[in-house]
Motif scaffolding. Structure first.
Motif, short mmCIF file in Angstrom:
data_model
loop_
_atom_site.label_atom_id
_atom_site.label_comp_id
_atom_site.label_asym_id
_atom_site.label_seq_id
_atom_site.Cartn_x
_atom_site.Cartn_y
_atom_site.Cartn_z
N ARG A 67 -17.79 45.98 -5.38
CA ARG A 67 -17.80 45.83 -3.78
C ARG A 67 -19.00 46.82 -3.35
O ARG A 67 -19.24 47.83 -4.13
CB ARG A 67 -16.80 46.52 -2.90
CG ARG A 67 -15.68 45.28 -3.06
CD ARG A 67 -14.44 45.33 -1.93
NE ARG A 67 -13.42 44.44 -2.08
CZ ARG A 67 -12.28 44.43 -1.58
NH1 ARG A 67 -11.93 45.46 -0.86
NH2 ARG A 67 -11.39 43.25 -1.84
N LYS A 69 -20.83 48.98 -0.04
CA LYS A 69 -20.51 49.53 1.28
C LYS A 69 -21.80 49.71 1.89
O LYS A 69 -22.53 50.67 1.32
CB LYS A 69 -19.50 50.56 1.18
CG LYS A 69 -19.20 51.11 2.81
CD LYS A 69 -18.27 52.43 2.86
CE LYS A 69 -17.06 52.38 1.82
NZ LYS A 69 -16.29 53.55 2.07
N ILE A 90 -16.55 41.16 3.46
CA ILE A 90 -15.27 41.63 3.54
C ILE A 90 -14.98 42.28 5.13
O ILE A 90 -13.91 42.06 5.57
CB ILE A 90 -14.84 43.03 2.63
CG1 ILE A 90 -14.97 42.13 1.11
CG2 ILE A 90 -13.56 43.47 2.94
CD1 ILE A 90 -14.18 41.24 0.82
N SER A 91 -15.97 43.07 5.49
CA SER A 91 -16.04 43.58 6.90
C SER A 91 -17.40 43.77 7.35
O SER A 91 -18.31 43.89 6.73
CB SER A 91 -15.20 44.94 6.92
OG SER A 91 -15.88 46.06 6.11
N GLY A 92 -17.52 43.80 8.73
CA GLY A 92 -18.78 43.81 9.45
C GLY A 92 -19.50 42.58 9.36
O GLY A 92 -18.87 41.53 9.10
N SER A 111 -20.54 36.87 9.17
CA SER A 111 -19.71 37.60 9.67
C SER A 111 -18.59 37.56 8.49
O SER A 111 -18.19 37.12 7.31
CB SER A 111 -18.70 37.23 10.87
OG SER A 111 -18.41 35.77 10.33
N ALA A 112 -17.33 38.63 8.65
CA ALA A 112 -15.96 38.89 7.79
C ALA A 112 -15.72 37.50 7.35
O ALA A 112 -15.42 36.64 8.36
CB ALA A 112 -15.14 39.78 8.45
N THR A 128 -27.95 45.30 8.03
CA THR A 128 -26.62 45.57 8.90
C THR A 128 -27.16 46.11 10.06
O THR A 128 -28.02 46.75 10.15
CB THR A 128 -25.78 46.33 7.91
OG1 THR A 128 -26.29 47.61 8.12
CG2 THR A 128 -25.64 46.04 6.59
N ASP A 130 -24.21 47.35 11.60
CA ASP A 130 -22.96 48.19 11.73
C ASP A 130 -22.62 48.37 10.08
O ASP A 130 -22.94 47.59 9.20
CB ASP A 130 -21.60 47.60 12.39
CG ASP A 130 -22.06 47.24 13.97
OD1 ASP A 130 -22.44 48.36 14.60
OD2 ASP A 130 -21.90 46.34 14.38
N GLU A 131 -21.63 49.54 10.02
CA GLU A 131 -21.28 49.49 8.38
C GLU A 131 -20.63 48.15 8.03
O GLU A 131 -19.84 47.62 8.83
CB GLU A 131 -20.12 50.67 8.51
CG GLU A 131 -19.54 50.70 7.14
CD GLU A 131 -18.42 51.95 6.82
OE1 GLU A 131 -18.95 52.92 6.57
OE2 GLU A 131 -17.47 51.42 6.93
N THR A 132 -21.02 47.85 6.89
CA THR A 132 -20.51 46.45 6.23
C THR A 132 -20.01 46.70 4.97
O THR A 132 -20.70 47.38 4.12
CB THR A 132 -21.82 45.51 6.28
OG1 THR A 132 -21.86 45.46 7.86
CG2 THR A 132 -21.41 43.93 5.70
#
Length: 156
Positions: A67, A69, A90-92, A111-112, A128, A130-132
């Motif tokens: 992963r 980040k 996964i997110s963001g 998107s997620a 990005t 935002d945090e992703t």
């Protein structure tokens, strides 16, 4: 006649299931929750990105899963990889595009839950807002080659 065929097929099926289970038990399972991840800096990406290797090593001809980040407003210049890259958001939201330089106007927001699959040696970039967090998997060896060598943080 049908019963004579069904009984051996059922017995064979049960035997195969046992073989699969035994094989899985001897090779081990990897089960990871988000709290188990150990985040570290990524020397091959611009400062700010973090990596958590789930399965690897990523530098060998073997399956890998990790992963990444990314902080808000993060940019990855155009680059490629020697192996196929499967990216799951996964997110963001991760904005990706193909080409020889980072062009935010030609990227696609993922998107997620979204997936991107980049073929080996395909130049692409990402960024990005935002945090992703993304998850990357494939079969190694995996590395990063920048289109513009001056973008490579390992050379700075």
């Amino acid at each position: 006649m049908i019963i004579k065929l069904v009984v051996p097929l059922v017995a064979l099926s049960i035997g195969c299931l046992g073989a699969v289970t035994a094989s899985a038990q001897t090779t081990g399972h990897i089960m990871v929750s988000p709290d188990d991840l150990k985040w570290a800096d990524v020397p091959s990406l611009p400062p700010g990105a973090k990596i958590a290797v789930i399965e690897g090593p990523i530098t060998e001809a073997a399956p890998f899963t990790f992963r990444l980040k990314f902080p808000a407003n993060y940019k990855i210049p155009a680059h490629s990889h020697p192996a196929i890259e499967h990216v799951t958001v996964i997110s963001g939201a991760f904005h990706m595009g193909a080409g020889d330089k980072l062009d935010m106007s030609t990227s696609k927001p993922l998107s997620a839950g979204s997936v991107a699959i980049m073929q080996p040696k395909t130049n692409h970039f990402g960024w990005t807002k935002d945090e992703t967090i993304v998850q990357v998997h494939g079969v190694g060896p995996w590395s990063v080659t920048y289109v513009n060598p001056e973008d490579d943080p390992r050379k700075k």
